[in-house]
Design a protein around this motif. Structure first.
Motif, PDB file in Angstrom:
ATOM      1  N   VAL A 279      22.842   0.333  -5.061  1.00 38.77           N
ATOM      2  CA  VAL A 279      22.586   1.128  -3.489  1.00 38.77           C
ATOM      3  C   VAL A 279      22.197   2.099  -3.545  1.00 38.77           C
ATOM      4  O   VAL A 279      21.250   2.550  -2.519  1.00 38.77           O
ATOM      5  CB  VAL A 279      23.829   0.932  -2.770  1.00 38.77           C
ATOM      6  CG1 VAL A 279      24.063   1.221  -1.376  1.00 38.77           C
ATOM      7  CG2 VAL A 279      25.028  -0.773  -2.958  1.00 38.77           C
ATOM      8  N   GLY A 280      22.163   2.855  -4.120  1.00 33.56           N
ATOM      9  CA  GLY A 280      22.481   4.500  -4.144  1.00 33.56           C
ATOM     10  C   GLY A 280      20.145   4.958  -4.622  1.00 33.56           C
ATOM     11  O   GLY A 280      19.639   5.327  -4.414  1.00 33.56           O
ATOM     12  N   GLN A 281      20.090   3.871  -5.809  1.00 29.68           N
ATOM     13  CA  GLN A 281      18.103   4.131  -5.277  1.00 29.68           C
ATOM     14  C   GLN A 281      17.662   3.612  -4.487  1.00 29.68           C
ATOM     15  O   GLN A 281      16.394   4.287  -4.459  1.00 29.68           O
ATOM     16  CB  GLN A 281      18.140   2.927  -7.143  1.00 29.68           C
ATOM     17  CG  GLN A 281      18.679   3.807  -8.205  1.00 29.68           C
ATOM     18  CD  GLN A 281      18.487   2.646  -9.097  1.00 29.68           C
ATOM     19  OE1 GLN A 281      19.326   1.772  -9.216  1.00 29.68           O
ATOM     20  NE2 GLN A 281      18.703   3.561 -11.165  1.00 29.68           N
ATOM     21  N   TYR A 282      18.136   3.079  -3.781  1.00 34.17           N
ATOM     22  CA  TYR A 282      17.655   2.165  -3.020  1.00 34.17           C
ATOM     23  C   TYR A 282      17.524   2.385  -1.753  1.00 34.17           C
ATOM     24  O   TYR A 282      16.700   3.140  -0.939  1.00 34.17           O
ATOM     25  CB  TYR A 282      18.318   0.853  -2.555  1.00 34.17           C
ATOM     26  CG  TYR A 282      17.303  -0.415  -1.049  1.00 34.17           C
ATOM     27  CD1 TYR A 282      16.604  -0.969  -1.354  1.00 34.17           C
ATOM     28  CD2 TYR A 282      17.586   0.001  -0.060  1.00 34.17           C
ATOM     29  CE1 TYR A 282      15.908  -1.584  -0.353  1.00 34.17           C
ATOM     30  CE2 TYR A 282      17.407   0.014   1.078  1.00 34.17           C
ATOM     31  CZ  TYR A 282      16.044  -1.152   0.769  1.00 34.17           C
ATOM     32  OH  TYR A 282      15.519  -1.987   1.942  1.00 34.17           O
ATOM     33  N   LEU A 283      18.838   3.365  -1.697  1.00 36.45           N
ATOM     34  CA  LEU A 283      18.594   4.460  -1.026  1.00 36.45           C
ATOM     35  C   LEU A 283      17.534   5.171  -0.782  1.00 36.45           C
ATOM     36  O   LEU A 283      17.044   6.088   0.634  1.00 36.45           O
ATOM     37  CB  LEU A 283      19.601   4.473   0.049  1.00 36.45           C
ATOM     38  CG  LEU A 283      20.455   5.830   0.931  1.00 36.45           C
ATOM     39  CD1 LEU A 283      19.804   5.252   2.409  1.00 36.45           C
ATOM     40  CD2 LEU A 283      21.982   6.356   0.964  1.00 36.45           C
TER      41      LEU A 283
END
Length: 315
Positions: free
Chosen positions: A230-234
């Motif tokens: 999730v952090g990478q996508y955001l």
């Protein structure tokens, strides 16, 4: 047979994605995705699977696969031994092609190509030869050159001789309760929240609540369906918006960092450099010197959702 979902991550600022793969053998891996795929396979022969079509293929194999139709290539050997087998893959969205054709009459042939491609197309040798002639531009490090070559090739293929591959029965609608599209509906709600609120403080708990998920399930679904955390996508969404501000405005880098959701300029610079292989200031300078900034997406990197399964498994 179960097919794997492939998440195609097209870089911010790009309309298409090109992938250049070189390997000793193309292994079997049946997969699908919501984008159109044009694949030119070189120095390879074996079996091609597109829907319910199973055919032998040889050198200069040029095939267009429509969205969500399972497909793979499985090689037996290289035509020229001791040289790698190659696949030059072009992915593009159908909606993008239709919008382009609707506003630019010069690209109306794209609509013809999409209509013909409903069951997949294997193009004749002369079309494959034209694709080979354009491969230098298709593999250019500059996104604009790749796009120009791709549009030239796709318009050329609109009326080129080709054989239809799969039968209409090869497309199976989702079973009741099974989501259509390329992510489950809960993940779609999370993605919509990120798109609308990327500049805000988005905690894992808030995003999980948007999809009616636990934080653990949220992380698992992102890894499964998008191939990244999730952090990478955001961060990728925020950096994409930052790229547009760097290119289109004169705002200071520190202000842009805040506008796209980074509380720390140091974290913004670190993330930007990791994704784009240059600093924000260097990106702005390169873009203003003629649009020569690269898109930060290596042509030889496979999509994350398949890359995470290991290089031993295939395209």
């Amino acid at each position: 047979m179960r097919t794997a979902f492939e998440y195609i991550d097209i870089a911010d600022g790009c309309s298409i994605r090109v992938y250049h793969r070189q390997l000793q053998r193309i292994p079997f891996e049946l997969h699908h995705h919501p984008e159109y795929e044009l694949t030119l396979t070189l120095n390879s022969q074996g079996t091609r699977y597109v829907g319910d079509s199973v055919c032998h293929y040889a050198d200069n194999d040029l095939v267009l696969v429509p969205p969500d139709l399972p497909h793979t290539w499985s090689s037996k050997r290289a035509i020229v031994e001791h040289r790698p087998q190659q696949a030059i893959v072009l992915w593009f969205g159908g909606e993008w092609a239709r919008r382009l054709a609707s506003c630019c009459p010069e690209f109306a042939p794209l609509l013809t190509l999409l209509r013909r491609a409903g069951c997949g197309l294997a193009f004749a040798a002369d079309a494959a030869a034209r694709a080979c002639a354009l491969r230098g531009k298709l593999l250019s490090p500059q996104p604009r050159q790749r796009l120009s070559a791709a549009l030239e090739l796709l318009c050329l293929l609109a009326d080129a001789d080709a054989q239809a591959l799969a039968s209409p029965g090869a497309f199976q609608p989702p079973s009741p309760g099974r989501p259509s599209g390329h992510q489950p509906e809960r993940i779609n709600r999370v993605l919509a929240t990120i798109d609308a609120c990327f500049a805000e403080r988005l905690t894992p708990g808030r995003l999980a609540a948007a999809g009616n998920l636990s934080v653990r399930s949220l992380n698992r679904y992102f890894r499964q369906h998008l191939g990244e955390s999730v952090g990478q996508y955001l961060a990728r969404v925020r950096i994409g918006h930052a790229c547009r501000l760097l290119a289109d405005t004169a705002q200071p880098v520190s202000a842009i960092a805040g506008h796209v959701g980074f509380a720390s300029i140091a974290n913004f610079n670190r993330r930007f450099r990791a994704m784009k292989s240059m600093s924000p200031a260097a990106y702005r300078k390169a873009f203003r010197e003629g649009g020569q900034a690269t898109d930060g997406q290596a042509l030889d990197r496979r999509p994350l959702s398949l890359e995470r399964r290991g290089e031993s498994r295939g395209r």
